[in-house]
Motif scaffolding. Sequence first.
Motif, PDB file in Angstrom:
ATOM      1  N   LEU B  63      -4.094  40.766  22.857  1.00  0.00           N
ATOM      2  CA  LEU B  63      -5.291  41.118  22.111  1.00  0.00           C
ATOM      3  C   LEU B  63      -4.873  41.735  20.780  1.00  0.00           C
ATOM      4  O   LEU B  63      -4.064  42.658  20.734  1.00  0.00           O
ATOM      5  CB  LEU B  63      -6.129  42.118  22.908  1.00  0.00           C
ATOM      6  N   LEU B  75     -11.710  42.234  16.298  1.00  0.00           N
ATOM      7  CA  LEU B  75     -11.042  42.072  17.594  1.00  0.00           C
ATOM      8  C   LEU B  75     -10.855  40.572  17.755  1.00  0.00           C
ATOM      9  O   LEU B  75     -11.841  39.835  17.864  1.00  0.00           O
ATOM     10  CB  LEU B  75     -11.933  42.596  18.711  1.00  0.00           C
ATOM     11  N   GLY B  76      -9.631  40.119  17.752  1.00  0.00           N
ATOM     12  CA  GLY B  76      -9.420  38.685  17.664  1.00  0.00           C
ATOM     13  C   GLY B  76     -10.007  38.221  16.355  1.00  0.00           C
ATOM     14  O   GLY B  76      -9.653  38.726  15.297  1.00  0.00           O
ATOM     15  N   GLU B  77     -10.941  37.275  16.431  1.00  0.00           N
ATOM     16  CA  GLU B  77     -11.579  36.780  15.214  1.00  0.00           C
ATOM     17  C   GLU B  77     -12.938  37.400  14.978  1.00  0.00           C
ATOM     18  O   GLU B  77     -13.586  37.116  13.989  1.00  0.00           O
ATOM     19  CB  GLU B  77     -11.781  35.271  15.341  1.00  0.00           C
ATOM     20  N   ALA B  78     -13.399  38.177  15.923  1.00  0.00           N
ATOM     21  CA  ALA B  78     -14.769  38.676  15.842  1.00  0.00           C
ATOM     22  C   ALA B  78     -14.822  40.032  15.160  1.00  0.00           C
ATOM     23  O   ALA B  78     -14.099  40.951  15.557  1.00  0.00           O
ATOM     24  CB  ALA B  78     -15.359  38.774  17.241  1.00  0.00           C
ATOM     25  N   VAL B  80     -16.012  43.617  14.386  1.00  0.00           N
ATOM     26  CA  VAL B  80     -16.591  44.667  15.218  1.00  0.00           C
ATOM     27  C   VAL B  80     -16.846  45.873  14.321  1.00  0.00           C
ATOM     28  O   VAL B  80     -15.987  46.254  13.526  1.00  0.00           O
ATOM     29  CB  VAL B  80     -15.608  45.059  16.344  1.00  0.00           C
ATOM     30  N   LYS B  87     -16.339  51.324  22.357  1.00  0.00           N
ATOM     31  CA  LYS B  87     -17.040  50.737  23.499  1.00  0.00           C
ATOM     32  C   LYS B  87     -16.541  49.318  23.776  1.00  0.00           C
ATOM     33  O   LYS B  87     -16.356  48.917  24.929  1.00  0.00           O
ATOM     34  CB  LYS B  87     -18.541  50.728  23.216  1.00  0.00           C
ATOM     35  N   LYS B  88     -16.326  48.567  22.686  1.00  0.00           N
ATOM     36  CA  LYS B  88     -15.834  47.192  22.859  1.00  0.00           C
ATOM     37  C   LYS B  88     -14.480  47.184  23.572  1.00  0.00           C
ATOM     38  O   LYS B  88     -14.206  46.300  24.387  1.00  0.00           O
ATOM     39  CB  LYS B  88     -15.699  46.504  21.503  1.00  0.00           C
ATOM     40  N   THR B  91     -14.733  48.405  27.379  1.00  0.00           N
ATOM     41  CA  THR B  91     -15.303  47.446  28.321  1.00  0.00           C
ATOM     42  C   THR B  91     -14.506  46.144  28.369  1.00  0.00           C
ATOM     43  O   THR B  91     -14.811  45.273  29.164  1.00  0.00           O
ATOM     44  CB  THR B  91     -16.754  47.104  27.935  1.00  0.00           C
ATOM     45  N   ASN B  92     -13.513  46.015  27.510  1.00  0.00           N
ATOM     46  CA  ASN B  92     -12.752  44.759  27.413  1.00  0.00           C
ATOM     47  C   ASN B  92     -11.757  44.638  28.579  1.00  0.00           C
ATOM     48  O   ASN B  92     -10.824  45.434  28.693  1.00  0.00           O
ATOM     49  CB  ASN B  92     -12.014  44.731  26.074  1.00  0.00           C
ATOM     50  N   ALA B  93     -11.990  43.675  29.431  1.00  0.00           N
ATOM     51  CA  ALA B  93     -11.186  43.541  30.648  1.00  0.00           C
ATOM     52  C   ALA B  93      -9.710  43.301  30.330  1.00  0.00           C
ATOM     53  O   ALA B  93      -8.826  43.800  31.007  1.00  0.00           O
ATOM     54  CB  ALA B  93     -11.725  42.405  31.506  1.00  0.00           C
ATOM     55  N   LYS B  94      -9.460  42.551  29.273  1.00  0.00           N
ATOM     56  CA  LYS B  94      -8.082  42.236  28.902  1.00  0.00           C
ATOM     57  C   LYS B  94      -7.360  43.494  28.409  1.00  0.00           C
ATOM     58  O   LYS B  94      -6.254  43.799  28.853  1.00  0.00           O
ATOM     59  CB  LYS B  94      -8.109  41.181  27.803  1.00  0.00           C
TER      60      LYS B  94
END
Lengths: 427, 153
Positions: B63, B75-78, B80, B87-88, B91-94
């Motif tokens: 990540l 985060l990656g390409e997104a 935020v 919060k992102k 909650t991010n499982a990875k």
Amino acid sequence: MKALLASLVLLLPLAALAQAPVIQISGATFQPLPLALSTPLTQGGEVKSSAAAVDDALLFDLRASGLFQVLDRASFLADAKEGMTAGSINFARWADVGAEALVKYTLTREGDALKAEARVFNVGNGREEFKTAQSGPTAQPSQLAHKVADAIYRHYTREPSPFLAPITYVRKSGSNRDVWVADWDGRNARQVTQGGINLLPALGPDDQLGYTSYQQGKPDLYVRKPGGDTIRLKTNDGQMATGIAFSPDGKRVAYALAEDESAQIWVANANGEGARQLTDTRFGINTSPAWSPDGKRIAFVSNRGGSPQVYVMNADGSGVRRLTFQGNYNQTPNWSPRGDLIAFTARDERNAFDLFTVHVDTGKVTRLTQDQGNNEEPSFSPNGRLVLFTSTRNGPSQLFVMTAEGNNHLALPGQDKASITTPDWGR
Amino acid sequence: MGMGSNKGSGRVTMSEINVTPMVDVMLVLLIIFMVTAPLIQQGVKVNLPEARAAAVEASDKKLVLSIDAQRRVYLGEAEVLMAELEKKLATNAKAQADKELYLHADRDVPYGVVVDVMAAAQRAGITNVGMITDPSAGGRASASSKGKKEARR
């Protein structure tokens, strides 16, 4: 025609090979599959309210299955307007939240029917693996969710899901105890009996529902047929019949019949005729019969050894064998549809009730619950993967579900503060 | 002799800068990986700081959190929002499974912004933050190398 059949027979093994399950549930190395369920795409404003209910039920089914690590939507990075086809999905964004599987679905409404189309994608290779179209009544949006969840479950495991079978239980209201039937997750609950004391309901094949009721002042057995007709199984005066259990083929029933100071296990035809006594202990109690999935054996509770323990016998009463030896109070056996395990309730040295399984052949006991209130009355799901039970961990006795290994405990949604006991999961 | 200044029950005023919070953050971020940029393909264009250090093999896709020159966080390409970053990540499982994140910050981003992002990651439970640097011109902190890294996808 023959040629067609022959080619079908030839093709079957190939089809089976191609249909190997994606998730192998058995084995110590099992890891839940990280799955992202995107919010439903809806068409038409009137679908919006149903969509929330479908979504809620679908999330619960997938979470409770024990197969998936359903990812938190708060972590999602994808564009909310992302489409439904592999070409329009930015899989890198799903990989970045840890998803290995992605489920996208749309909801539409046509008259009284609610329709769902779901697509399952493999995030790693960006391919659509599977799609399904389901429909259900608008009035019961969760039933549509169960159908979608069932399709997803079958896709990954190649076995039926537990989401379509009903459950029954007793709900306490004032001094009344009534039998209810509901969908597997407790939604769409329907009251069956109207007041009085009604206990120990059991679901049998062909929508038969049996229960114990004090309608005539003493406990008797009643069987409600699919059409709604209810019959009372005949017993003599002074005999108290409790705890009906349907054989897997639905043709016979087992129950406990008490007279004087002892209770014995009896078996009869489903209409109550041809009753035959299976156990014969002069004193003491034999109760809580539970059929093996092949209908050849019956587990029951007996205190013939000094304390209530789980025993197993053949369906004709021969070959009685004691199965549990730990603790001094084991009860409510429930035979796994897979045949290997019997789940039961045990009271431990701290007077807490907890759930265990015992392996029918090896006698190996596995603990499923601990330190979370009293946990009682286990009932396996039709596929043997989940266990429904009651727990007092949140106050009154409520319905919970967990995996057959004792993991992933979840309270069924939408329960009020009423006390709920003796659940039974239909087959 | 330290006792001499501590008269009666009066408290001693600390005159040093309180570095504890900074040390906290930095201790948690103790394990720093130097990763060659081409190993991780990202869509966000960033001028990387240059450093000569051994590259760490990235076995699978990690990540990546990027900060571009305009201080936008990805985060990656997104993209935020900074307010949502914690919060992102929480909650991010990875991120929660690996407890690991690669930071891909533009060389022109002020140190304070990077520390803010690291602190958000720390609060979200991420204990390892790796710095992505560009080793090709390592050590030659010259203005001429600036801009030629724009070629990244």
